[in-house]
Design a protein around this motif. Structure first.
Motif, short mmCIF file in Angstrom:
data_model
loop_
_atom_site.label_atom_id
_atom_site.label_comp_id
_atom_site.label_asym_id
_atom_site.label_seq_id
_atom_site.Cartn_x
_atom_site.Cartn_y
_atom_site.Cartn_z
N VAL A 1 19.40 32.91 1.22
CA VAL A 1 19.33 31.84 0.17
C VAL A 1 17.96 31.47 -0.15
O VAL A 1 17.45 31.00 0.92
CB VAL A 1 20.14 30.76 0.41
N THR A 2 17.65 31.36 -1.37
CA THR A 2 16.18 31.01 -1.33
C THR A 2 16.08 29.96 -2.81
O THR A 2 17.10 29.95 -3.46
CB THR A 2 15.30 32.22 -2.00
N LEU A 3 14.87 29.24 -2.90
CA LEU A 3 14.97 28.45 -3.92
C LEU A 3 13.38 28.28 -4.11
O LEU A 3 12.34 28.37 -3.53
CB LEU A 3 15.21 26.79 -3.17
N VAL A 4 13.30 28.66 -5.61
CA VAL A 4 11.73 28.52 -6.23
C VAL A 4 11.87 27.60 -7.38
O VAL A 4 12.64 27.35 -8.21
CB VAL A 4 11.53 30.12 -6.96
N THR A 5 11.10 26.55 -7.12
CA THR A 5 10.69 25.55 -8.00
C THR A 5 9.78 25.75 -9.15
O THR A 5 8.88 26.26 -9.10
CB THR A 5 10.30 24.14 -7.18
#
Length: 324
Positions: free
Chosen positions: A8-12
């Motif tokens: 699970v990844t998050l790119v702002t």
């Protein structure tokens, strides 16, 4: 490549540019990618890119993409973002990419001005949705990662943290990004969480491409900016994404924690190529620096050795970014 299946990844800040490329690179590797931005649908023809555009590209690459509209100048919206991820993913967050940056327009409007000629508000325009938002997002990400005793925080920075480019506000912000990544690494290391600062090279984003076109049509172009106008040694946004995907799956990532890492050098170490099958040279390599300083030698670039200049000497190089 599916080595990030189940991650699970998050790119702002992923509606366009490097953020979009990073999201696609993670999607290629099979990750679930949360992306943030202020524009869900591109209903304004003057605005390039949207969260739905990026979502489609990530899914086409093989990933799962979840767009979330977030204004990173609003701490409550950021808190709710991480609360949503925690609820939807049972507390799992393997990677945070601090990329969002809203200072480009302000920098362009103040081009060729000294810092004292600019309004003090340039500092906030450059470093609020940028440095400060990276700090806030890192807090919420760390709270999730510490519970699971694993994770990686990547902060997108720039060689502007070492050598003066664009403006004093920009340089101070990027130097602070590097220090932020280093300092939180110290506190996160006992919890098996890594933090690195990443320096891409010259990335052919939509805004940089537009800038290059503008400079190329100037009546009196500046020769020192030719490295930015002829696409020599440019990197695609996807290149950074592929490198971050490799970092995320690196079993020995803790050896890099707290350090500044140059994207092109990591690509060489991991055997990663750009979207055209090439590996751009590091921005501190002679293969990059010599043609940048002496454009007439570019046709002989294949003969220039790929030798890295030590960090201490990098401060003495004349490589400068264009005025924007």
């Amino acid at each position: 490549m599916t080595h990030l299946n189940g991650k699970v990844t998050l790119v702002t800040g992923a509606t366009r540019g490097i953020g979009k490329g990073i999201a696609i690179g993670l999607g290629e590797a099979g990750a679930t990618v949360y992306i943030t931005g202020r524009t869900l649908d591109n209903t304004n023809s003057e605005i390039s890119g949207s969260l739905k555009d990026t979502q489609a590209a990530v899914e086409q690459a093989g990933g799962i993409c979840i767009p979330v509209t977030v204004d990173h100048s609003d701490d409550e919206q950021v808190r709710l973002l991480f609360e949503r991820i925690e609820n939807e993913q049972n507390g799992q967050l393997d990677l945070l990419v601090n990329n969002v940056f809203s200072g480009v327009q302000a920098l362009r409007e103040n081009q060729r001005k000294t810092f004292w000629e600019c309004e003090p508000s340039l500092w906030d325009a450059t470093n609020n949705v940028g440095l400060r938002s990276h700090y806030i997002a890192s807090i919420f990400a760390a709270r999730m990662m510490v519970k699971r005793q694993q994770g990686l925080i990547c902060t997108i920075s720039s060689w502007g943290g070492m050598s003066q480019i664009f403006s004093a506000a920009y340089g101070a912000g990027k130097a602070a990004c590097d220090r932020l990544a280093a300092d939180i690494a110290v506190e996160l290391k006992p919890h098996n969480i890594a933090s690195v600062s990443l320096w891409p090279g010259i990335v052919g984003t939509e805004q940089i491409s537009q800038l290059a076109d503008e400079m190329a049509t100037e009546n009196t172009p500046d020769p020192k900016n030719s490295v930015f106008t002829d696409h020599y040694n440019w990197e695609s946004p996807l290149f950074t994404g592929r490198v971050i995907a490799a970092l995320t799956s690196d079993a020995n990532i803790m050896r890099r924690t707290g350090k500044v890492q140059i994207v092109a050098e990591l690509a060489q170490q991991y055997g990663i190529v750009d979207q055209e099958g090439n590996i751009p040279p590091s921005l501190r390599s002679l293969k990059f620096l010599i043609p940048a300083a002496l454009p007439s030698l570019r046709k002989y670039s294949s003969l220039i050795p790929d030798i890295k200049v030590p960090w201490s000497l990098l401060l003495l190089t004349t490589l400068k970014s264009p005025q924007i």
